[in-house]
Design an enzyme around this catalytic site. Structure first.
Site, PDB file in Angstrom:
ATOM      1  N   SER A  12      16.208   6.695  -2.750  1.00 51.91           N
ATOM      2  CA  SER A  12      15.219   6.500  -1.841  1.00 51.91           C
ATOM      3  C   SER A  12      14.288   5.259  -2.209  1.00 51.91           C
ATOM      4  O   SER A  12      14.731   4.668  -3.530  1.00 51.91           O
ATOM      5  CB  SER A  12      14.151   7.821  -1.723  1.00 51.91           C
ATOM      6  OG  SER A  12      13.693   7.843  -3.085  1.00 51.91           O
ATOM      7  N   ILE A  14      12.804   1.873  -3.234  1.00 53.08           N
ATOM      8  CA  ILE A  14      13.095   0.463  -3.778  1.00 53.08           C
ATOM      9  C   ILE A  14      14.808   0.746  -4.209  1.00 53.08           C
ATOM     10  O   ILE A  14      15.692  -0.127  -3.827  1.00 53.08           O
ATOM     11  CB  ILE A  14      12.543   0.054  -4.756  1.00 53.08           C
ATOM     12  CG1 ILE A  14      11.220  -0.567  -4.072  1.00 53.08           C
ATOM     13  CG2 ILE A  14      13.035  -1.412  -5.559  1.00 53.08           C
ATOM     14  CD1 ILE A  14      10.166  -0.681  -5.435  1.00 53.08           C
ATOM     15  N   GLY A  15      15.022   1.731  -4.726  1.00 46.85           N
ATOM     16  CA  GLY A  15      16.461   2.023  -5.099  1.00 46.85           C
ATOM     17  C   GLY A  15      17.545   1.981  -3.814  1.00 46.85           C
ATOM     18  O   GLY A  15      18.322   1.297  -4.035  1.00 46.85           O
ATOM     19  N   SER A 171       6.106  -2.975 -13.245  1.00 49.70           N
ATOM     20  CA  SER A 171       4.944  -2.660 -12.116  1.00 49.70           C
ATOM     21  C   SER A 171       3.871  -3.729 -12.457  1.00 49.70           C
ATOM     22  O   SER A 171       3.639  -4.190 -13.786  1.00 49.70           O
ATOM     23  CB  SER A 171       4.458  -1.497 -12.166  1.00 49.70           C
ATOM     24  OG  SER A 171       3.240  -1.386 -11.639  1.00 49.70           O
ATOM     25  N   TYR A 193       1.445   6.084 -16.505  1.00 47.02           N
ATOM     26  CA  TYR A 193       2.237   5.171 -15.686  1.00 47.02           C
ATOM     27  C   TYR A 193       2.001   3.889 -16.086  1.00 47.02           C
ATOM     28  O   TYR A 193       3.206   3.162 -16.434  1.00 47.02           O
ATOM     29  CB  TYR A 193       1.993   5.357 -14.300  1.00 47.02           C
ATOM     30  CG  TYR A 193       2.855   4.595 -13.410  1.00 47.02           C
ATOM     31  CD1 TYR A 193       4.135   5.104 -12.930  1.00 47.02           C
ATOM     32  CD2 TYR A 193       2.586   3.333 -12.875  1.00 47.02           C
ATOM     33  CE1 TYR A 193       4.998   4.205 -12.185  1.00 47.02           C
ATOM     34  CE2 TYR A 193       3.371   2.523 -12.093  1.00 47.02           C
ATOM     35  CZ  TYR A 193       4.488   2.978 -11.601  1.00 47.02           C
ATOM     36  OH  TYR A 193       5.355   2.419 -10.884  1.00 47.02           O
TER      37      TYR A 193
END
Length: 320
Positions: A12, A14-15, A171, A193
């Site tokens: 799902s 970006i992958g 990120s 994160y």
């Protein structure tokens, strides 16, 4: 020779978009989707084969939050392939996210609105948990599980005659202030994160120092602000309905609002076209988009505090 490519988190976001774009770049690529859910992976494979009927697409079950799964997947990958040319380390989580709504509302009417919405600095925190391996879940999923996968796949990745490339999905939220070598799992903080993504930046620098002489190179990419399930999970749906018109307007003034997974995969696809040995080990490659919708890549130096932290991380993780 047909390039062999493995993508984690390929079912799902970006992958998935990356896999579609890779097959458009080179229909002969041997593509392996490494995913936690085989049901979702099979659905993604079906979509890819519908567009490219002759494509070579295989699946392997991989849950990077489980060391047992990582070791089992690595063994299966070594059984199937004699080499890996590209390893896209894309899987990640951002669980139990809390938003500082006061900071969000005040920030929207300040001069720092674009920076705030681009980096989420000061906006979000996470409540982490412990995995079955006794590790912090965000640390293990976003960084450590991938790191162990790399070490297990060294025989397929290290080749002086045909260099290989690791491509980490980092990120804009990767911040030095959230990371500490004394608490690299971020068990005591609320920005797991951000910490895990900064760890990937440091690890990429460290891995280059350790493996370049063996024909293995590493790069990090920033996809920009992309609307995926990970992003939509941060806020209630009605907030996104309020924010999206603003975000589309802001996109005309900032290049990092890629918004769609297709646009967010631009830097990864660009790296796929490059020779690994030609890349700058200290650069992070950012997916960008112009006001007219043209995709391009911009490189910016990784903030490694003059490489001190990356050298220490090298000592911690790269020694056998």
């Amino acid at each position: 020779m047909q390039p062999v490519v493995l993508v984690t988190g390929a079912s799902s976001g970006i992958g998935s978009a990356l896999c579609k774009r890779l097959l458009r770049e080179d229909a002969g690529v041997r593509l392996c989707l490494a995913c936690r859910s085989m049901q979702k992976a099979s659905a993604t494979k079906a979509v890819l084969l519908a567009a490219h009927p002759t494509a070579q697409v295989t699946l392997v079950r991989l849950d990077v939050s489980s060391l047992e799964s990582v070791l089992r997947a690595a063994s299966e990958i070594q059984r199937r392939f004699q080499r890996l040319d590209y390893l896209f380390l894309n899987a990640g989580i951002m669980p139990n996210t809390h938003v500082n709504f006061k900071a969000l509302i005040s920030g929207l009417f300040s001069g720092k609105a674009v920076h705030m919405l681009s980096t989420a600095e000061g906006l979000i925190t996470q409540e982490d948990c412990i995995t079955a391996d006794g590790l912090q879940a965000v640390f293990e999923t976003n960084f450590f599980g991938h790191f162990i996968l790399i070490r297990q796949l060294e025989p397929l990745l290290c080749c002086l005659e045909k260099p290989s490339l690791l491509i980490w999905t980092s990120s804009s939220n990767a911040r030095k202030s959230a990371f500490s070598l004394t608490d690299y799992q971020h068990s005591k903080g609320k920005e797991s994160y951000s910490s895990s993504k900064y760890a990937t930046d440091l690890a990429s620098v460290a891995l280059n120092k350790h493996f370049n002489k063996q024909g293995l190179y590493s790069s990090v990419v920033c996809p920009g602000l992309v609307m995926t399930n990970l992003t939509y999970g941060i806020l209630p749906s009605f907030f996104w309905k309020l924010l999206m018109p603003i975000m589309w307007i802001i996109r005309f003034f900032t290049k990092t609002y890629t918004l769609t997974p297709y646009n967010g995969a631009e830097a990864q696809v660009w790296l796929f076209r490059q020779k690994p040995e030609s890349l700058n080990a200290l650069m992070k490659y950012h997916s960008c988009i112009s006001p007219m919708g043209k995709n391009y890549v911009e490189s910016r130096k990784v903030n490694t505090a003059k490489t001190l932290k990356s050298n220490l991380l090298l000592m911690v993780f790269c020694t056998k």
